[in-house]
Design an enzyme around this catalytic site. Structure first.
Site, short mmCIF file in Angstrom:
data_model
loop_
_atom_site.label_atom_id
_atom_site.label_comp_id
_atom_site.label_asym_id
_atom_site.label_seq_id
_atom_site.Cartn_x
_atom_site.Cartn_y
_atom_site.Cartn_z
N ARG A 226 0.81 -1.22 0.00
CA ARG A 226 0.00 0.00 0.00
C ARG A 226 0.84 1.27 0.00
NH1 ARG A 226 -5.12 0.23 3.58
NH2 ARG A 226 -5.46 1.75 1.92
N ARG B 241 0.58 -1.57 11.55
CA ARG B 241 0.79 -0.69 10.40
C ARG B 241 1.40 0.67 10.75
NH1 ARG B 241 -2.83 -2.09 6.26
NH2 ARG B 241 -3.01 -4.37 6.24
N HIS C 175 -6.77 -1.47 12.62
CA HIS C 175 -6.48 -0.06 12.90
C HIS C 175 -7.18 0.40 14.18
CE1 HIS C 175 -5.84 0.53 8.31
NE2 HIS C 175 -4.66 0.69 8.90
N CYS D 119 -12.68 4.21 6.37
CA CYS D 119 -11.61 3.87 5.41
C CYS D 119 -11.89 4.41 4.01
CB CYS D 119 -11.47 2.35 5.30
SG CYS D 119 -11.48 1.50 6.87
N1 GLY Z 1 -7.58 -4.37 3.42
C1 GLY Z 1 -7.30 -3.16 4.08
C2 GLY Z 1 -5.94 -3.17 4.62
O1 GLY Z 1 -5.49 -4.19 5.05
O2 GLY Z 1 -5.23 -2.20 4.60
#
Ligand code: GLY
Length: 263
Positions: free
Chosen positions: A90, A137, A168, A255
């Site tokens: 990402r 993350r 999150h 999101c």
């Molecule tokens: N599928 C959303 C994420 O894991 O960032």
């Protein structure tokens, strides 16, 4: 008017065909693109119902999770900050968002790394502070770098913890108004919302904790009647949006948009 719940603009991105390859903690089925798009359309129509301008960006097939635009930036009244997603697949999504925010904001900063990672889903902005959940993350270096960027903008930042196994921080909570947070009890038990009015998510409806207050409406996922009734009883104007396909990828209401008032 509260800057943390009232906005003139939102940015969304249409889901790509590659959404079937999106990240997920547990595989509970392949998302259906057509149904996800229908839910996405309803979401955008609801944001527009409040009078806001909603920018719809085109799909990005190279980034399966790119429909979840919230993770790419933090939008504050004073400026925007481009994030550095902690999921390697990402990372490039943030650079794709940057020009769109530069076109709207006078000041756009960025988390530069190389060891810092922050995803927008771990950030809850309230009227008095910015809470950032450390998670798989979002790391300590990312939070420290974000604190250095937000301090000159006049925002206090507080590090908190995303519960283990939860994607999150905002997977488990939402801001309902300047003083009120909706939260799972597994998150609020940490004491991180001391000083706020708290509405608990009823047992077995943890997946309803990720809502958004957007102007006069609260958008919540469909299928959680106990949470809906609790929010209605508290006086909120609710809109229920289908979320079955995004939920397969651990995604929810927050999101799917960046919400802001550009300056
Ligand atoms: N599928 C959303 C994420 O894991 O960032």
């Amino acid at each position: 008017m509260s800057f943390s719940t009232h906005f003139t603009h939102a940015i969304t991105r249409r889901p790509a065909a590659s959404i079937t390859k999106g990240l997920r903690a547990v595989d509970i089925g392949t998302p259906d693109l057509g149904l996800m798009q229908a839910h996405h359309d309803a979401y955008i129509a609801t944001l527009r119902e409040t009078g806001a301008t909603v920018i719809e960006l085109p799909p990005l097939d190279a980034y399966p999770d790119s429909v979840f635009v919230e993770d790419t930036a933090l939008c504050l009244p004073q400026g925007a900050i481009i994030m550095r997603p902690g999921a390697p697949s990402r990372l490039g999504e943030a650079a794709e968002m940057a020009p769109h925010l530069r076109a709207l904001y006078g000041q756009v900063l960025e988390i530069t790394g190389p060891e810092s990672f922050v995803e927008g889903g771990d950030i809850l902005v309230t009227e008095r502070e910015i809470l950032v959940g450390r998670s798989a993350r979002t790391n300590a270096a990312g939070i420290a770098e974000l604190a250095r960027l937000t301090a000159p903008l006049g925002h206090k930042l507080r590090e908190v913890h995303t519960p283990p196994g939860v994607l999150h921080f905002k997977t488990d909570c939402s801001l309902l108004d300047a003083e009120t947070v909706l939260s799972t009890t597994r998150l609020s038990a940490s004491g991180c919302f001391q000083g706020y009015r708290l509405i608990d998510i009823p047992d077995s409806e943890e997946a309803a904790a990720n809502t958004i207050r957007f102007n006069d409406l609260v958008l919540m996922p469909q299928g959680f009647p106990k949470t809906r009734d609790r929010l209605l009883a508290a006086g909120y104007d609710i809109r229920e949006i289908g979320n079955s396909e995004c939920a397969k990828l651990d995604g929810g209401m927050s999101c799917l948009s960046l919400r802001f008032t550009p300056k």
